[in-house]
Scaffold this motif. Structure first.
Motif, PDB file in Angstrom:
ATOM      1  N   LYS A  46       0.965  -1.207   0.059  1.00  0.00           N
ATOM      2  CA  LYS A  46      -0.162   0.053   0.087  1.00  0.00           C
ATOM      3  C   LYS A  46       0.747   1.110  -0.005  1.00  0.00           C
ATOM      4  CE  LYS A  46      -3.399   0.462   2.661  1.00  0.00           C
ATOM      5  NZ  LYS A  46      -4.341   0.318   3.943  1.00  0.00           N
ATOM      6  N   HIS A  47       2.060   1.442   0.718  1.00  0.00           N
ATOM      7  CA  HIS A  47       2.934   2.583   1.002  1.00  0.00           C
ATOM      8  C   HIS A  47       4.141   2.559   0.706  1.00  0.00           C
ATOM      9  CE1 HIS A  47      -1.002   3.871   2.989  1.00  0.00           C
ATOM     10  NE2 HIS A  47      -0.758   2.806   3.933  1.00  0.00           N
ATOM     11  N   ILE A 191       8.685  -0.152   2.532  1.00  0.00           N
ATOM     12  CA  ILE A 191       7.127  -0.286   2.065  1.00  0.00           C
ATOM     13  C   ILE A 191       6.562  -1.142   3.227  1.00  0.00           C
ATOM     14  CG2 ILE A 191       7.656  -0.505  -0.322  1.00  0.00           C
ATOM     15  CD1 ILE A 191       7.597  -3.498  -0.368  1.00  0.00           C
ATOM     16  N   THR A 192       5.219  -0.850   3.235  1.00  0.00           N
ATOM     17  CA  THR A 192       4.544  -1.312   4.295  1.00  0.00           C
ATOM     18  C   THR A 192       2.989  -1.290   4.082  1.00  0.00           C
ATOM     19  OG1 THR A 192       3.844  -1.398   6.595  1.00  0.00           O
ATOM     20  CG2 THR A 192       4.150   0.887   5.446  1.00  0.00           C
ATOM     21  N   ASN A 193       2.264  -2.179   4.590  1.00  0.00           N
ATOM     22  CA  ASN A 193       0.583  -2.246   4.302  1.00  0.00           C
ATOM     23  C   ASN A 193       0.080  -1.614   5.372  1.00  0.00           C
ATOM     24  OD1 ASN A 193       0.318  -3.723   1.640  1.00  0.00           O
ATOM     25  ND2 ASN A 193       1.109  -5.501   2.569  1.00  0.00           N
ATOM     26  N   ASN A 194       0.633  -1.172   6.649  1.00  0.00           N
ATOM     27  CA  ASN A 194       0.155  -0.379   7.498  1.00  0.00           C
ATOM     28  C   ASN A 194       0.255   1.222   7.553  1.00  0.00           C
ATOM     29  OD1 ASN A 194       0.189   0.684  10.430  1.00  0.00           O
ATOM     30  ND2 ASN A 194       0.296  -1.295  11.132  1.00  0.00           N
ATOM     31  N   ASN A 211       2.472  17.662   9.507  1.00  0.00           N
ATOM     32  CA  ASN A 211       1.455  17.573   8.250  1.00  0.00           C
ATOM     33  C   ASN A 211       1.901  16.170   7.539  1.00  0.00           C
ATOM     34  OD1 ASN A 211       3.648  18.886   7.683  1.00  0.00           O
ATOM     35  ND2 ASN A 211       2.545  20.165   5.820  1.00  0.00           N
ATOM     36  N   LEU A 212       2.898  15.523   7.553  1.00  0.00           N
ATOM     37  CA  LEU A 212       3.344  14.410   6.679  1.00  0.00           C
ATOM     38  C   LEU A 212       2.499  13.350   6.898  1.00  0.00           C
ATOM     39  CD1 LEU A 212       7.105  14.378   7.059  1.00  0.00           C
ATOM     40  CD2 LEU A 212       5.752  15.196   5.230  1.00  0.00           C
ATOM     41  N   LYS A 213       2.083  12.619   5.880  1.00  0.00           N
ATOM     42  CA  LYS A 213       1.199  11.514   5.918  1.00  0.00           C
ATOM     43  C   LYS A 213       1.806  10.274   5.321  1.00  0.00           C
ATOM     44  CE  LYS A 213      -2.145  14.105   7.453  1.00  0.00           C
ATOM     45  NZ  LYS A 213      -2.585  13.835   9.246  1.00  0.00           N
ATOM     46  N   ALA A 214       0.876   9.085   5.363  1.00  0.00           N
ATOM     47  CA  ALA A 214       1.465   7.865   5.022  1.00  0.00           C
ATOM     48  C   ALA A 214       1.876   8.111   3.548  1.00  0.00           C
ATOM     49  CB  ALA A 214       0.488   6.746   5.087  1.00  0.00           C
TER      50      ALA A 214
END
Length: 419
Positions: A46-47, A191-194, A211-214
């Motif tokens: 995801k990320h 990388i991660t799915n969480n 303000n940083l997001k995934a």
């Protein structure tokens, strides 16, 4: 562009686009974000969060997992020092698990033996491109509720029982250093799915901007807010581990050709494996039939000292004399590096490390394998060059085989004369 053999894709085109843009920083630009999204998609996660190295990736992963002073992190005894140094950077205690003698990857049974109430994370390393024993390791992770960080710096697009390596653990770390499957000189990716862990990891590597997001690495997307004197910017301690737009542009072009680059490594490895086939004093890393080795390098164990009376150094010298590339030795087991064995690391936090020491014999399999390992590069962009170097390796083996036969004949003659 120089080094045409390495950068055959869109590297120059993308670099020029960055040069002609107004935003060179990943805090404002878009190339790093694009790299992150496309890398995550490629690796079925995801990320993706880009970093300036495959070392800062692991430190940030430990921070995101909440690893802190006095916690223990298990890592393999055959690996680069960075698994150790990032653990110490997180003020945690390195704990070493031994390896499997034929695959050189971390031994799940020893991992479980080393778990204590202080164990906060397990780092595993896919050595030379070979996946670890993921089923056993993930069962241990689930049983003890301990997160796993996959260090896949040397392992791109390998699969374990059909599943892509990098999609098993809580985090997976990749390196874009110059020798890796894809490279922008220096760089890395987590990388991660969480989603929660992804956001924590990004903040850890981005100065802790709140303000940083995934999936958002830009900190200045709304200038009206960012430039307001009343705006509070930082919600946690973080470091500057960001990847520049220039490096991201190069890495993106490499990512577009990653299948081709990995396939070239595999083909190069095959010609080296063919060259050593039948040699009874050189044993290659064992790849189980359920694993796919992406061959960052070809690792073999050398037994020439005992079997033909030729030392590791002598064999390497002859191979190079004939025109071969240098044969690399494996890294020392981390705990026998001076920084660890002489306890230099303890100066960092004496209260935590005062009673921690590491001695020879801690992980005997790793120590035995390490001293025997010969590592042959696969980082060729021309298969004909790999074939040439492999042919020289075969000639070197044949040379020492002939010398050994001569010595055996001489010994037999001496025995006949004086027996």
């Amino acid at each position: 562009m120089k080094n045409k053999s390495k950068y055959l894709g869109n590297e120059e085109l993308y670099l020029n686009k960055v040069l002609n843009s107004e935003n060179w920083s990943s805090t404002e630009g878009s190339w790093t974000g694009r790299l992150e999204r496309e890398f995550a998609t490629k690796f079925e996660c995801k990320h993706g969060i880009a970093f300036n190295s495959g070392t800062s990736t692991m430190h940030s992963a430990l921070e995101a997992l909440g690893v802190g002073p006095g916690d223990e992190v298990i890592s393999p005894a055959l690996s680069v020092i960075m698994n150790t140094s990032t653990t110490i950077h997180a003020n945690a205690i390195p704990v070493y698990a031994d390896i499997l003698p034929d695959t050189y990857t971390i031994d799940p049974r020893d991992v479980e033996r080393k778990i204590t109430s202080k164990t906060k994370a397990i780092m595993i390393v896919s050595v030379y491109g070979l996946p670890c024993e993921m089923d056993e390791l993930m069962a241990i992770s689930k049983k003890h509720n301990i997160p796993i960080i996959e260090d896949n710096a040397e392992c791109f697009l390998s699969r374990y029982k059909g599943k892509l390596v990098g999609t098993f653990g809580d985090f997976s770390s990749y390196s874009f250093e110059n020798s890796k499957h894809m490279s922008c000189g220096e760089g890395g990716m987590i990388i991660t799915n969480n989603t929660d862990l992804a956001e924590k990891c990004r903040k850890s590597g981005g100065h802790g901007f709140k303000n940083l997001k995934a999936d958002e690495g830009r900190v200045k997307s709304n200038l009206d807010v960012f430039q307001n004197p009343n705006y509070k910017r930082h919600s946690q301690i973080g470091w500057n581990y960001r990847l520049s737009e220039f490096s991201s542009a190069i890495a993106l072009a490499q990512l577009e050709r990653l299948d081709e680059l990995v396939d070239m490594r595999k083909q190069s490895a095959e010609v080296f494996l063919e060259a050593i086939n039948g040699c009874d004093y050189i044993t290659p890393q064992f790849t189980p039939d359920y694993s796919d080795n992406s061959y960052w390098a070809v690792g073999v164990k050398y037994y020439g000292d005992e079997k033909i009376g030729v030392s590791w150094e002598e064999f390497r010298k002859e191979y190079m004399r004939r025109g071969g590339d240098g044969i690399y030795g494996a890294w020392s087991v981390p705990y026998l590096e001076p920084v660890m064995s002489e306890r230099t690391f303890a100066k960092r936090l004496p209260d935590i490390y005062s009673s921690i020491s590491y001695n020879k014999g801690l992980c005997p399999v790793a120590e035995e394998v390490q001293k025997r390992l010969m590592v042959f590069k696969t980082n060729y962009r021309d298969l004909s060059l790999a074939r040439q170097k492999a042919r020289i390796l075969k000639e070197t083996i044949e040379h020492f085989n002939r010398e050994n036969l001569k010595n055996q004949d001489a010994d037999s003659w001496d025995n006949c004369m004086w027996g």
